[in-house]
Design an enzyme around this catalytic site. Sequence first.
Site, short mmCIF file in Angstrom:
data_model
loop_
_atom_site.label_atom_id
_atom_site.label_comp_id
_atom_site.label_asym_id
_atom_site.label_seq_id
_atom_site.Cartn_x
_atom_site.Cartn_y
_atom_site.Cartn_z
N ARG A 232 0.85 -1.18 0.00
CA ARG A 232 0.00 0.00 0.00
C ARG A 232 0.89 1.23 0.00
NH1 ARG A 232 -3.53 -2.50 -1.62
NH2 ARG A 232 -5.66 -2.79 -0.87
N GLU A 261 -4.02 7.53 -4.59
CA GLU A 261 -4.35 7.02 -5.90
C GLU A 261 -5.71 7.54 -6.39
OE1 GLU A 261 -4.18 2.77 -5.60
OE2 GLU A 261 -2.13 2.79 -4.89
N HIS A 279 -1.22 0.60 -9.96
CA HIS A 279 -1.85 -0.36 -9.05
C HIS A 279 -2.43 -1.55 -9.83
CE1 HIS A 279 -3.93 -0.73 -4.88
NE2 HIS A 279 -3.68 -1.92 -5.39
#
Length: 323
Positions: A232, A261, A279
Amino acid sequence: MKDVEILMLSPMMPLIMEGIDKAFTLRRAWDKPDPEAYIREVASGIRGLAPGSHVRTDASVFDKLPNLEIVSNMGVGYDTIDAKEAGRRGIIVTNTPDVLTEEVADLAIGLLLATVRQLPQADRHLRDGKWLKAPYPLTPTLRGRRVGILGLGRIGKAIGRRLEGFGVEISYHGRRRQDDVPYRYEPTLVDLARNCDVLLCVAPGGAETNGIVGDEVLRALGPDGILVNVGRGSVVDEPALIRALTSKTILSAGLDVFTDEPRVPAELIAMDHVVLLPHVGSASVETRRAMGQLVVDNLVSWFSGKGPVTPVPETPYRGTALA
Ligand code: NAP
Ligand code: 8YV
């Protein structure tokens, strides 16, 4: 089970929406003119929630849904869900572990190699016609590097299994030493960083890991050190990383996750010596299909009286009630 109403807060992949629509009554909040007003209108009938990816789901959401029984999260990471609060309220939280483990480990290895050997940069060199004038410069190597894994869990172990084939030294850090793994345990994150040349992060997000990869850890990783993060973004102090990359405190970084994000700091985007991915760790057709099916399966299993398929540790389930 069409009498069971499931609330969805943001659009999800068609497999999930179709699966929930088929088994239940799906209440879509995001496509209404006033989503909050719609949630208030349907709230009393909502028994299940599929929040969508990385949608903050905490007491403020639970307060609106007095008859909520289960939250089915898309993803193994559920740091945007206050699972402890859900547990206190007797709400089950489920995630999608295991079905994505190998995929994410594959991506992590790909990102590691891309970062060490500068593969995207070499691709751009060719496409920009620069090879016509000069070969791509020599790069660092993975040979002889020591890889430290932060978060030796399901995915971390799968990464370790892959790295064993690369003949590199492997160490790890987590809250607990694991006696059944062939890797050196480093009792602190700074020790891990000091004793490796690649710090590979695959720990979960949340308060406990927020910003733990900061100035001190990056200095310990050192000027030949490479940071790879597939866990993360919140685990890394992003301003500290930008400082470390700018001042060459560390050599480079390969990042699949970021703190805000899909917004990525312009400073990182401007850096040619880092590799940035949006991601995509689990983002293959097959793996996302398996994850999506597990989101639906958890809801179907729960409302069929069979309990959840994959409850998170904070909301364990044994039999007719939360354990
Ligand atoms: P997992 O099996 O639960 O493993 C988590 C690991 O992190 C455990 O080894 C745990 O070890 C360690 N850990 C937890 N809290 C920690 C802390 N405070 N300090 C240090 N280590 C800590 O989970 P997983 O299935 O491997 O997934 C790991 C994470 O990867 C997910 O939570 C998610 O955030 C991320 N992920 C990213 C992608 C992507 O697309 N990039 C895809 C899937 C998952 P100890 O208990 O010993 O501390
Ligand atoms: C996805 C992930 O980005 O599973 C996780 O924790 O980070 C990835 O699989 C996401 O969660 C699903 O959209």
